[in-house]
Motif scaffolding. Structure first.
Motif, PDB file in Angstrom:
ATOM      1  N   ILE A  48       0.850  -1.198   0.000  1.00  0.00           N
ATOM      2  CA  ILE A  48       0.000   0.000   0.000  1.00  0.00           C
ATOM      3  C   ILE A  48       0.884   1.245   0.000  1.00  0.00           C
ATOM      4  CG2 ILE A  48      -1.827   1.248   1.218  1.00  0.00           C
ATOM      5  CD1 ILE A  48      -2.600  -1.418   2.505  1.00  0.00           C
ATOM      6  N   PRO A  49       0.839   2.038  -1.082  1.00  0.00           N
ATOM      7  CA  PRO A  49       1.659   3.249  -1.147  1.00  0.00           C
ATOM      8  C   PRO A  49       1.110   4.331  -0.207  1.00  0.00           C
ATOM      9  CG  PRO A  49       0.193   3.137  -3.038  1.00  0.00           C
ATOM     10  CD  PRO A  49       0.009   1.849  -2.289  1.00  0.00           C
ATOM     11  N   PRO A  50       1.921   5.339   0.106  1.00  0.00           N
ATOM     12  CA  PRO A  50       1.497   6.372   1.059  1.00  0.00           C
ATOM     13  C   PRO A  50       0.168   7.039   0.726  1.00  0.00           C
ATOM     14  CG  PRO A  50       3.833   6.589   0.612  1.00  0.00           C
ATOM     15  CD  PRO A  50       3.324   5.542  -0.332  1.00  0.00           C
ATOM     16  N   GLU A  51      -0.062   7.288  -0.568  1.00  0.00           N
ATOM     17  CA  GLU A  51      -1.293   7.999  -0.934  1.00  0.00           C
ATOM     18  C   GLU A  51      -2.549   7.189  -0.649  1.00  0.00           C
ATOM     19  OE1 GLU A  51       0.428   6.311  -4.855  1.00  0.00           O
ATOM     20  OE2 GLU A  51       1.180   7.224  -2.999  1.00  0.00           O
ATOM     21  N   LYS A  52      -2.411   5.876  -0.457  1.00  0.00           N
ATOM     22  CA  LYS A  52      -3.556   5.044  -0.079  1.00  0.00           C
ATOM     23  C   LYS A  52      -3.438   4.525   1.355  1.00  0.00           C
ATOM     24  CE  LYS A  52      -5.252   3.582  -4.570  1.00  0.00           C
ATOM     25  NZ  LYS A  52      -5.769   2.437  -5.360  1.00  0.00           N
ATOM     26  N   ALA A  53      -2.481   5.121   2.090  1.00  0.00           N
ATOM     27  CA  ALA A  53      -2.305   4.748   3.499  1.00  0.00           C
ATOM     28  C   ALA A  53      -2.497   6.003   4.349  1.00  0.00           C
ATOM     29  CB  ALA A  53      -0.929   4.115   3.699  1.00  0.00           C
ATOM     30  N   TYR A  54      -1.393   6.583   4.826  1.00  0.00           N
ATOM     31  CA  TYR A  54      -1.510   7.741   5.719  1.00  0.00           C
ATOM     32  C   TYR A  54      -1.017   9.030   5.066  1.00  0.00           C
ATOM     33  CZ  TYR A  54      -2.614   4.279   9.222  1.00  0.00           C
ATOM     34  OH  TYR A  54      -3.220   3.261   9.923  1.00  0.00           O
ATOM     35  N   GLY A  55      -0.912   9.001   3.729  1.00  0.00           N
ATOM     36  CA  GLY A  55      -0.554  10.213   3.003  1.00  0.00           C
ATOM     37  C   GLY A  55       0.942  10.481   2.977  1.00  0.00           C
ATOM     38  N   GLU A  56       1.333  11.417   2.132  1.00  0.00           N
ATOM     39  CA  GLU A  56       2.730  11.841   2.068  1.00  0.00           C
ATOM     40  C   GLU A  56       3.033  12.764   3.252  1.00  0.00           C
ATOM     41  OE1 GLU A  56       4.820  10.635   0.098  1.00  0.00           O
ATOM     42  OE2 GLU A  56       3.712   9.890  -1.644  1.00  0.00           O
ATOM     43  N   ARG A  57       4.297  12.841   3.607  1.00  0.00           N
ATOM     44  CA  ARG A  57       4.688  13.771   4.668  1.00  0.00           C
ATOM     45  C   ARG A  57       4.530  15.200   4.190  1.00  0.00           C
ATOM     46  NH1 ARG A  57       6.836  12.915   9.159  1.00  0.00           N
ATOM     47  NH2 ARG A  57       7.982  14.869   9.092  1.00  0.00           N
ATOM     48  N   ASP A  58       3.992  16.046   5.046  1.00  0.00           N
ATOM     49  CA  ASP A  58       3.774  17.452   4.732  1.00  0.00           C
ATOM     50  C   ASP A  58       4.677  18.296   5.626  1.00  0.00           C
ATOM     51  OD1 ASP A  58       2.922  20.019   4.317  1.00  0.00           O
ATOM     52  OD2 ASP A  58       0.800  19.627   4.699  1.00  0.00           O
ATOM     53  N   PRO A  59       5.702  18.947   5.038  1.00  0.00           N
ATOM     54  CA  PRO A  59       6.626  19.746   5.868  1.00  0.00           C
ATOM     55  C   PRO A  59       5.934  20.888   6.604  1.00  0.00           C
ATOM     56  CG  PRO A  59       7.008  20.119   3.519  1.00  0.00           C
ATOM     57  CD  PRO A  59       6.083  18.959   3.619  1.00  0.00           C
ATOM     58  N   ASN A  60       4.777  21.316   6.087  1.00  0.00           N
ATOM     59  CA  ASN A  60       4.044  22.403   6.751  1.00  0.00           C
ATOM     60  C   ASN A  60       3.412  21.961   8.067  1.00  0.00           C
ATOM     61  OD1 ASN A  60       4.537  24.383   4.733  1.00  0.00           O
ATOM     62  ND2 ASN A  60       2.949  23.447   3.453  1.00  0.00           N
ATOM     63  N   LYS A  61       3.403  20.648   8.305  1.00  0.00           N
ATOM     64  CA  LYS A  61       2.845  20.136   9.558  1.00  0.00           C
ATOM     65  C   LYS A  61       3.902  19.992  10.651  1.00  0.00           C
ATOM     66  CE  LYS A  61      -1.166  17.702   7.637  1.00  0.00           C
ATOM     67  NZ  LYS A  61      -1.871  16.406   7.518  1.00  0.00           N
ATOM     68  N   VAL A  62       5.113  20.460  10.372  1.00  0.00           N
ATOM     69  CA  VAL A  62       6.161  20.485  11.391  1.00  0.00           C
ATOM     70  C   VAL A  62       6.217  21.896  11.957  1.00  0.00           C
ATOM     71  CG1 VAL A  62       8.613  20.129  11.879  1.00  0.00           C
ATOM     72  CG2 VAL A  62       7.437  18.671  10.206  1.00  0.00           C
ATOM     73  N   LYS A  63       5.938  22.037  13.243  1.00  0.00           N
ATOM     74  CA  LYS A  63       5.807  23.349  13.882  1.00  0.00           C
ATOM     75  C   LYS A  63       6.796  23.478  15.039  1.00  0.00           C
ATOM     76  CE  LYS A  63       1.948  24.096  11.463  1.00  0.00           C
ATOM     77  NZ  LYS A  63       1.849  25.117  10.395  1.00  0.00           N
ATOM     78  N   THR A  64       7.068  24.721  15.398  1.00  0.00           N
ATOM     79  CA  THR A  64       7.931  24.996  16.548  1.00  0.00           C
ATOM     80  C   THR A  64       7.145  25.723  17.616  1.00  0.00           C
ATOM     81  OG1 THR A  64       9.878  25.157  15.115  1.00  0.00           O
ATOM     82  CG2 THR A  64      10.054  26.110  17.312  1.00  0.00           C
ATOM     83  N   MET A  65       7.285  25.278  18.871  1.00  0.00           N
ATOM     84  CA  MET A  65       6.651  25.923  20.021  1.00  0.00           C
ATOM     85  C   MET A  65       7.722  26.241  21.054  1.00  0.00           C
ATOM     86  SD  MET A  65       3.159  23.776  20.833  1.00  0.00           S
ATOM     87  CE  MET A  65       2.737  24.907  22.169  1.00  0.00           C
ATOM     88  N   SER A  66       7.398  27.171  21.942  1.00  0.00           N
ATOM     89  CA  SER A  66       8.332  27.458  23.029  1.00  0.00           C
ATOM     90  C   SER A  66       8.215  26.378  24.098  1.00  0.00           C
ATOM     91  CB  SER A  66       8.053  28.828  23.645  1.00  0.00           C
ATOM     92  OG  SER A  66       6.874  28.797  24.417  1.00  0.00           O
ATOM     93  N   LEU A  67       9.337  26.020  24.678  1.00  0.00           N
ATOM     94  CA  LEU A  67       9.362  25.029  25.746  1.00  0.00           C
ATOM     95  C   LEU A  67       8.532  25.520  26.931  1.00  0.00           C
ATOM     96  CD1 LEU A  67      10.436  22.426  27.002  1.00  0.00           C
ATOM     97  CD2 LEU A  67      12.516  23.669  27.632  1.00  0.00           C
ATOM     98  N   GLY A  68       8.612  26.822  27.215  1.00  0.00           N
ATOM     99  CA  GLY A  68       7.864  27.382  28.342  1.00  0.00           C
ATOM    100  C   GLY A  68       6.363  27.226  28.188  1.00  0.00           C
ATOM    101  N   GLU A  69       5.875  27.355  26.952  1.00  0.00           N
ATOM    102  CA  GLU A  69       4.435  27.228  26.714  1.00  0.00           C
ATOM    103  C   GLU A  69       3.947  25.823  27.049  1.00  0.00           C
ATOM    104  OE1 GLU A  69       1.228  27.883  23.050  1.00  0.00           O
ATOM    105  OE2 GLU A  69       3.274  28.665  22.884  1.00  0.00           O
TER     106      GLU A  69
END
Length: 233
Positions: A76-97
């Motif tokens: 099963i290729p990614p497009e019929k499983a859990y999708g391709e990786r999206d770099p826009n879904k990698v986020k940065t947060m502050s440790l304090g938050e």
């Protein structure tokens, strides 16, 4: 071959193609061999209602082409499983938050965020935390070794399958189920042991909804709870 709304029970072993790592299975012995055994999980054939969309598309598509007793290996290729990786879904947060929320993050920690989304901690450096909101299996080609174990054939079998789904295998036989000859009425007696079960009304609602959606679309579904002196003694 199967069709929409068929109730199919499957056993499977699922692994990541490029690493060979087994990440899920319905078979207890295989889970133990792969060191992914979960003592809280009940290992048994999984119910799949075709067309429901409750499993990944590649696996569901393949099941339509199978028959009872058949076993096959499916890539099963990614497009019929859990999708391709999206770099826009990698986020940065502050440790304090995160610490304000009582979270002490560390790499590979899985977090459920306040909006209900799931993120994996990729790194914790310099007061910053990198969170990956992609599914852990995004971008991966998967291999499923799957076998169709059985099919629920009758309306009664299907109703009981739904009761098992929402109330558990240990409770399904406690329900009395009656389907009228014209299949216009489904009457279900709730066992008194379940009167105080958590989210009882929600479970009744989704069970009735699925009976009408996948089994008997023209039926009225009633759940009955009967109280008498014995309930309180």
């Amino acid at each position: 071959m199967f069709k929409d709304k068929d109730f199919v029970y499957i056993d499977y072993i699922a692994r990541i193609k490029d690493t060979g790592e087994i990440f899920d299975t319905t078979i207890e012995e295989e889970a133990k061999k792969a060191n992914i055994y979960d003592s809280e999980k009940i290992y048994k054939p999984k119910l799949v209602i075709l067309g429901e969309g409750a499993i990944i598309k590649g696996l569901e598509d393949a099941l339509y082409q199978m028959s009872v007793g058949e076993e096959k290996e499916i890539e099963i290729p990614p497009e019929k499983a859990y999708g391709e990786r999206d770099p826009n879904k990698v986020k940065t947060m502050s440790l304090g938050e995160l610490r304000k929320q009582g979270i002490r993050p560390y790499p590979n920690m899985v977090l459920r965020m306040s909006n209900g989304s799931i993120a994996v901690v990729k790194s914790v450096t310099g007061g910053r935390v990198v969170l990956d909101y992609n599914h852990p299996l995004a971008g991966r080609t998967l291999i499923y070794k799957v076998k169709v174990v059985k099919v629920a054939e009758t309306e009664l079998d299907k109703v009981k399958a739904l009761l098992e789904r929402y109330f558990g295998s240990s409770n399904v036989d406690k329900f009395a189920v009656e389907i009228s000859n014209d299949k216009k009425e489904v009457k279900i007696i709730v066992p008194k042991e379940l009167y105080l079960v958590e989210d009882l009304q929600s479970r009744i609602y989704v069970t009735a909804k699925d009976i009408i959606t996948y089994v008997l679309p023209d039926a009225s579904v009633s759940f009955t709870e009967t109280f008498n002196k014995s309930n309180f003694s």
